[in-house]
Design a protein around this motif. Structure first.
Motif, PDB file in Angstrom:
ATOM      1  N   ARG A  62       0.805  -1.216   0.000  1.00 60.27           N
ATOM      2  CA  ARG A  62       0.000   0.000   0.000  1.00 60.27           C
ATOM      3  C   ARG A  62       0.841   1.271   0.000  1.00 60.27           C
ATOM      4  O   ARG A  62       0.300   2.353  -0.006  1.00 60.27           O
ATOM      5  CB  ARG A  62      -0.932   0.002   1.204  1.00 60.27           C
ATOM      6  N   GLU A 112      -2.856   2.240  -3.810  1.00 61.07           N
ATOM      7  CA  GLU A 112      -4.176   1.743  -4.197  1.00 61.07           C
ATOM      8  C   GLU A 112      -4.685   2.423  -5.462  1.00 61.07           C
ATOM      9  O   GLU A 112      -5.272   1.783  -6.313  1.00 61.07           O
ATOM     10  CB  GLU A 112      -5.193   1.971  -3.062  1.00 61.07           C
ATOM     11  N   ARG A 113      -4.452   3.742  -5.552  1.00 60.75           N
ATOM     12  CA  ARG A 113      -5.004   4.515  -6.662  1.00 60.75           C
ATOM     13  C   ARG A 113      -3.911   5.291  -7.385  1.00 60.75           C
ATOM     14  O   ARG A 113      -3.037   5.882  -6.751  1.00 60.75           O
ATOM     15  CB  ARG A 113      -6.029   5.541  -6.152  1.00 60.75           C
ATOM     16  N   GLN A 162      -5.164   4.066 -13.797  1.00 58.99           N
ATOM     17  CA  GLN A 162      -5.388   3.017 -12.806  1.00 58.99           C
ATOM     18  C   GLN A 162      -5.059   1.644 -13.385  1.00 58.99           C
ATOM     19  O   GLN A 162      -4.433   0.820 -12.726  1.00 58.99           O
ATOM     20  CB  GLN A 162      -6.837   3.055 -12.299  1.00 58.99           C
ATOM     21  N   GLU A 163      -5.459   1.416 -14.622  1.00 57.08           N
ATOM     22  CA  GLU A 163      -5.164   0.126 -15.263  1.00 57.08           C
ATOM     23  C   GLU A 163      -3.665  -0.088 -15.402  1.00 57.08           C
ATOM     24  O   GLU A 163      -3.162  -1.183 -15.144  1.00 57.08           O
ATOM     25  CB  GLU A 163      -5.836   0.058 -16.631  1.00 57.08           C
ATOM     26  N   PHE A 207      -1.322   1.282 -13.539  1.00 55.84           N
ATOM     27  CA  PHE A 207      -0.782   1.062 -12.193  1.00 55.84           C
ATOM     28  C   PHE A 207      -1.033  -0.368 -11.732  1.00 55.84           C
ATOM     29  O   PHE A 207      -0.145  -1.012 -11.166  1.00 55.84           O
ATOM     30  CB  PHE A 207      -1.354   2.052 -11.179  1.00 55.84           C
ATOM     31  N   GLU A 208      -2.207  -0.889 -11.960  1.00 56.79           N
ATOM     32  CA  GLU A 208      -2.507  -2.253 -11.534  1.00 56.79           C
ATOM     33  C   GLU A 208      -1.616  -3.269 -12.247  1.00 56.79           C
ATOM     34  O   GLU A 208      -1.171  -4.247 -11.636  1.00 56.79           O
ATOM     35  CB  GLU A 208      -3.990  -2.553 -11.739  1.00 56.79           C
ATOM     36  N   ARG A 209      -1.305  -3.024 -13.520  1.00 55.79           N
ATOM     37  CA  ARG A 209      -0.388  -3.928 -14.228  1.00 55.79           C
ATOM     38  C   ARG A 209       1.035  -3.808 -13.679  1.00 55.79           C
ATOM     39  O   ARG A 209       1.724  -4.811 -13.533  1.00 55.79           O
ATOM     40  CB  ARG A 209      -0.425  -3.645 -15.739  1.00 55.79           C
ATOM     41  N   ARG A 263       1.882  -2.861 -10.635  1.00 58.63           N
ATOM     42  CA  ARG A 263       1.884  -3.451  -9.286  1.00 58.63           C
ATOM     43  C   ARG A 263       1.890  -4.982  -9.366  1.00 58.63           C
ATOM     44  O   ARG A 263       2.644  -5.638  -8.643  1.00 58.63           O
ATOM     45  CB  ARG A 263       0.667  -2.961  -8.510  1.00 58.63           C
ATOM     46  N   ALA A 264       1.120  -5.548 -10.283  1.00 59.22           N
ATOM     47  CA  ALA A 264       1.086  -7.005 -10.421  1.00 59.22           C
ATOM     48  C   ALA A 264       2.426  -7.553 -10.911  1.00 59.22           C
ATOM     49  O   ALA A 264       2.909  -8.580 -10.435  1.00 59.22           O
ATOM     50  CB  ALA A 264      -0.036  -7.417 -11.374  1.00 59.22           C
ATOM     51  N   SER A 291       5.406  -6.486  -7.983  1.00 60.72           N
ATOM     52  CA  SER A 291       5.285  -6.765  -6.550  1.00 60.72           C
ATOM     53  C   SER A 291       6.206  -7.902  -6.175  1.00 60.72           C
ATOM     54  O   SER A 291       6.321  -8.880  -6.896  1.00 60.72           O
ATOM     55  CB  SER A 291       3.848  -7.112  -6.188  1.00 60.72           C
TER      56      SER A 291
END
Length: 133
Positions: free
Chosen positions: A21, A84-85, A121-122, A124-126, A128-129, A132
């Protein structure tokens, strides 16, 4: 006048850096970009000065699956997220103090402030995945 490489003294390691986070600063660049090549050492130095922020360098050609359909027209393009965002996605002057000020202003913003939008956001999510640990 401050030089682009002039950075604040490093702060002690924060537990936020180890958590998913924590804040992220993602530089979207390309290996062929001369400006990115000059910016990379400054970005890495800024990462050492801000251990509470996770800094990631993403080559949009080598890591095309992370960039997805994002059309990066100006380098470097930065993505800043609170863990998160995605809160910022856009080109940024390739100077360490500029990114430092942007991070500080976003971190000081009111929680729940508007995000950077669906595409940011999309991405960032990629990131982060993929990144990580």
């Amino acid at each position: 006048m401050q030089s682009p490489a002039s950075l604040p003294e490093p702060t002690p390691q924060s537990p936020a850096a180890a958590t998913p986070r924590g804040w992220w600063a993602v530089c979207l660049c390309a290996a062929w970009c001369g400006t990115c090549g000059v910016y990379r050492p400054l970005f890495d130095e800024l990462a050492r000065a801000h251990p509470d922020v996770r800094f990631e360098w993403v080559d949009i050609e080598d890591d095309a699956e992370i960039a997805g359909d994002l059309d990066v027209e100006t380098f470097p393009t930065l993505l800043i997220a609170d863990g998160e965002r995605a809160l910022f996605l856009g080109p940024l002057l390739p100077q360490a103090p500029v990114l430092g000020r942007l991070l500080a202003s976003l971190q000081a913003a009111t929680p729940g402030a508007a995000g950077a939008g669906g595409e940011a956001q999309e991405v960032f999510e990629r990131v982060r995945a993929a990144r990580s640990r």
